[in-house]
Design a protein around this motif. Sequence first.
Motif, PDB file in Angstrom:
ATOM      1  N   ALA A  27      -1.401  -4.885   0.335  1.00 16.59           N
ATOM      2  CA  ALA A  27      -1.488  -4.142   1.924  1.00 16.59           C
ATOM      3  C   ALA A  27      -0.283  -4.146   2.201  1.00 16.59           C
ATOM      4  O   ALA A  27       0.664  -5.006   2.100  1.00 16.59           O
ATOM      5  CB  ALA A  27      -2.161  -5.229   2.676  1.00 16.59           C
ATOM      6  N   TYR A  28       0.414  -2.894   2.601  1.00 11.64           N
ATOM      7  CA  TYR A  28       1.529  -2.567   2.996  1.00 11.64           C
ATOM      8  C   TYR A  28       1.828  -2.982   4.435  1.00 11.64           C
ATOM      9  O   TYR A  28       1.115  -2.943   5.274  1.00 11.64           O
ATOM     10  CB  TYR A  28       2.095  -1.026   3.096  1.00 11.64           C
ATOM     11  CG  TYR A  28       2.241  -0.509   1.872  1.00 11.64           C
ATOM     12  CD1 TYR A  28       3.311  -0.555   1.025  1.00 11.64           C
ATOM     13  CD2 TYR A  28       0.995   0.268   0.893  1.00 11.64           C
ATOM     14  CE1 TYR A  28       3.634   0.042  -0.173  1.00 11.64           C
ATOM     15  CE2 TYR A  28       1.247   0.952  -0.227  1.00 11.64           C
ATOM     16  CZ  TYR A  28       2.616   0.696  -0.659  1.00 11.64           C
ATOM     17  OH  TYR A  28       3.137   1.198  -1.823  1.00 11.64           O
ATOM     18  N   SER A  30       3.852  -2.893   8.108  1.00 13.33           N
ATOM     19  CA  SER A  30       4.580  -1.928   8.686  1.00 13.33           C
ATOM     20  C   SER A  30       5.936  -1.399   8.339  1.00 13.33           C
ATOM     21  O   SER A  30       6.655  -2.460   8.040  1.00 13.33           O
ATOM     22  CB  SER A  30       4.577  -2.066  10.413  1.00 13.33           C
ATOM     23  OG  SER A  30       5.026  -0.882  10.902  1.00 13.33           O
ATOM     24  N   VAL A  46      -8.124   4.323   1.941  1.00 12.17           N
ATOM     25  CA  VAL A  46      -7.170   3.531   2.577  1.00 12.17           C
ATOM     26  C   VAL A  46      -7.159   3.782   4.120  1.00 12.17           C
ATOM     27  O   VAL A  46      -7.623   4.963   4.438  1.00 12.17           O
ATOM     28  CB  VAL A  46      -5.878   4.164   1.870  1.00 12.17           C
ATOM     29  CG1 VAL A  46      -4.600   3.715   2.760  1.00 12.17           C
ATOM     30  CG2 VAL A  46      -5.738   3.546   0.527  1.00 12.17           C
ATOM     31  N   ARG A  47      -6.945   2.790   4.752  1.00 12.82           N
ATOM     32  CA  ARG A  47      -6.468   2.969   6.243  1.00 12.82           C
ATOM     33  C   ARG A  47      -5.173   2.741   6.522  1.00 12.82           C
ATOM     34  O   ARG A  47      -4.633   1.832   5.725  1.00 12.82           O
ATOM     35  CB  ARG A  47      -7.722   2.024   7.184  1.00 12.82           C
ATOM     36  CG  ARG A  47      -9.053   2.631   7.108  1.00 12.82           C
ATOM     37  CD  ARG A  47      -9.793   2.192   8.312  1.00 12.82           C
ATOM     38  NE  ARG A  47      -9.497   2.531   9.472  1.00 12.82           N
ATOM     39  CZ  ARG A  47      -9.553   3.714  10.099  1.00 12.82           C
ATOM     40  NH1 ARG A  47     -10.204   4.680   9.436  1.00 12.82           N
ATOM     41  NH2 ARG A  47      -9.250   4.005  11.014  1.00 12.82           N
ATOM     42  N   TYR A  48      -4.494   3.337   7.470  1.00  8.15           N
ATOM     43  CA  TYR A  48      -3.120   3.103   7.641  1.00  8.15           C
ATOM     44  C   TYR A  48      -3.135   3.303   9.445  1.00  8.15           C
ATOM     45  O   TYR A  48      -3.626   4.274  10.018  1.00  8.15           O
ATOM     46  CB  TYR A  48      -1.943   4.031   6.873  1.00  8.15           C
ATOM     47  CG  TYR A  48      -2.415   5.454   6.913  1.00  8.15           C
ATOM     48  CD1 TYR A  48      -1.238   6.000   7.917  1.00  8.15           C
ATOM     49  CD2 TYR A  48      -3.313   6.362   6.431  1.00  8.15           C
ATOM     50  CE1 TYR A  48      -1.680   7.311   8.240  1.00  8.15           C
ATOM     51  CE2 TYR A  48      -3.596   7.527   6.522  1.00  8.15           C
ATOM     52  CZ  TYR A  48      -2.493   8.227   7.580  1.00  8.15           C
ATOM     53  OH  TYR A  48      -2.525   9.522   7.612  1.00  8.15           O
ATOM     54  N   GLU A  54      -4.464   4.598  14.395  1.00  8.51           N
ATOM     55  CA  GLU A  54      -5.035   4.424  13.052  1.00  8.51           C
ATOM     56  C   GLU A  54      -5.667   5.876  12.335  1.00  8.51           C
ATOM     57  O   GLU A  54      -5.917   6.700  13.245  1.00  8.51           O
ATOM     58  CB  GLU A  54      -6.216   3.405  13.268  1.00  8.51           C
ATOM     59  CG  GLU A  54      -5.808   2.047  13.518  1.00  8.51           C
ATOM     60  CD  GLU A  54      -5.228   1.501  12.169  1.00  8.51           C
ATOM     61  OE1 GLU A  54      -6.102   1.463  11.148  1.00  8.51           O
ATOM     62  OE2 GLU A  54      -4.377   0.768  12.184  1.00  8.51           O
ATOM     63  N   HIS A  71       4.802   2.921   9.614  1.00  5.97           N
ATOM     64  CA  HIS A  71       3.365   3.018   9.024  1.00  5.97           C
ATOM     65  C   HIS A  71       3.031   1.851   8.028  1.00  5.97           C
ATOM     66  O   HIS A  71       4.038   1.292   7.803  1.00  5.97           O
ATOM     67  CB  HIS A  71       3.111   4.504   8.330  1.00  5.97           C
ATOM     68  CG  HIS A  71       3.978   4.615   7.085  1.00  5.97           C
ATOM     69  ND1 HIS A  71       5.254   5.129   7.142  1.00  5.97           N
ATOM     70  CD2 HIS A  71       3.804   4.325   5.850  1.00  5.97           C
ATOM     71  CE1 HIS A  71       5.994   5.105   5.921  1.00  5.97           C
ATOM     72  NE2 HIS A  71       4.885   4.609   5.240  1.00  5.97           N
ATOM     73  N   ASP A  72       1.961   1.560   8.016  1.00  2.76           N
ATOM     74  CA  ASP A  72       1.257   0.438   7.242  1.00  2.76           C
ATOM     75  C   ASP A  72       0.265   0.936   6.199  1.00  2.76           C
ATOM     76  O   ASP A  72       0.087   2.219   6.380  1.00  2.76           O
ATOM     77  CB  ASP A  72       1.112  -0.803   8.024  1.00  2.76           C
ATOM     78  CG  ASP A  72      -0.283  -0.534   8.868  1.00  2.76           C
ATOM     79  OD1 ASP A  72      -0.881   0.656   8.795  1.00  2.76           O
ATOM     80  OD2 ASP A  72      -0.495  -1.462   9.848  1.00  2.76           O
ATOM     81  N   GLY A  73      -0.349   0.359   5.498  1.00  3.60           N
ATOM     82  CA  GLY A  73      -1.459   0.711   4.483  1.00  3.60           C
ATOM     83  C   GLY A  73      -2.381  -0.302   4.084  1.00  3.60           C
ATOM     84  O   GLY A  73      -1.721  -1.444   3.499  1.00  3.60           O
ATOM     85  N   ARG A  74      -3.749  -0.314   3.845  1.00  7.49           N
ATOM     86  CA  ARG A  74      -4.447  -1.311   3.180  1.00  7.49           C
ATOM     87  C   ARG A  74      -5.676  -0.557   2.540  1.00  7.49           C
ATOM     88  O   ARG A  74      -6.070   0.515   3.080  1.00  7.49           O
ATOM     89  CB  ARG A  74      -4.744  -2.607   3.943  1.00  7.49           C
ATOM     90  CG  ARG A  74      -5.506  -2.087   5.333  1.00  7.49           C
ATOM     91  CD  ARG A  74      -4.795  -1.870   6.451  1.00  7.49           C
ATOM     92  NE  ARG A  74      -5.411  -1.546   7.551  1.00  7.49           N
ATOM     93  CZ  ARG A  74      -4.760  -0.952   8.543  1.00  7.49           C
ATOM     94  NH1 ARG A  74      -3.711  -0.210   8.611  1.00  7.49           N
ATOM     95  NH2 ARG A  74      -5.695  -0.735   9.705  1.00  7.49           N
TER      96      ARG A  74
END
Length: 260
Positions: A27-28, A30, A46-48, A54, A71-74
């Motif tokens: 998982a990235y 932020s 993926v959601r980010y 969101e 941004h992030d991501g998982r």
Amino acid sequence: MESKVMAWRPPVTGIREVLHAHFPAHAYPSHVHDAWTLMVLDQGVVRYGLDQREHGVINSEVTVLPPQVPHDGRSVRPGGFSKRVIYLEPDVLPLDLIGAAVDHPGLVDPVLRQRLHQLHKVLAQHHENLEAESRLTLIKERLGQHLTRRFQAPQTKDPSLAVRLRELLDARTAEGITLAEAAGELHAHPAHLVRAFSKEFGLPPHRYLTGRRVDLARRYLLDGQPAGEVAVRAGFYDQSHLNRHFRRLLGVSPVAFVRP
């Protein structure tokens, strides 16, 4: 299961990095990039979060993340996700389009996704730089249309320009020329060059140049020159590069072509 990542920097103006990856569990957090990020998802969901909003990604979309926006991501599903990413230099698209990308980062556009898929295939071959430049310029044009919400098709019929580009390619068959150099010499936008040439002659400039190089290689081979020397003289990176295109056009290898 470990993450798998392959990344490289192609010698194509405007592209900073290419990344192919599979993340089974990563998982990235932020973070930000100083480049435009173009992502296609090949497996998973993926959601980010982007600028505290969101979003979700499915594999029919193209995701455009602008520079300098957190941004992030998982992964949403067990098993993780696979993605292909192209990072573009920040000046490839106008920075005043960052707000539009923040508002609409997910683009459902089969044409754009297919163009990105084709660009990734070309970049993985490492030596087809003119083709990569041609494909990238059409991608940039379509991205600009999305982010400015303009979809009018540009005028492409320009026989004089197409003929001048063909003459330029004929004059520099072995030496080669970048799309940016051709655009500068002919005083035309790169995307217009590609479209005008394709409209007039029925194939894009990179494919025309490759065909001319194969023709040149045929002449050198028939003169009795060894295939390794022919490859470089005709403008190919090396003999394997020549072999691939020679087989695609003629159905045989250069050695078989001149075998008694």
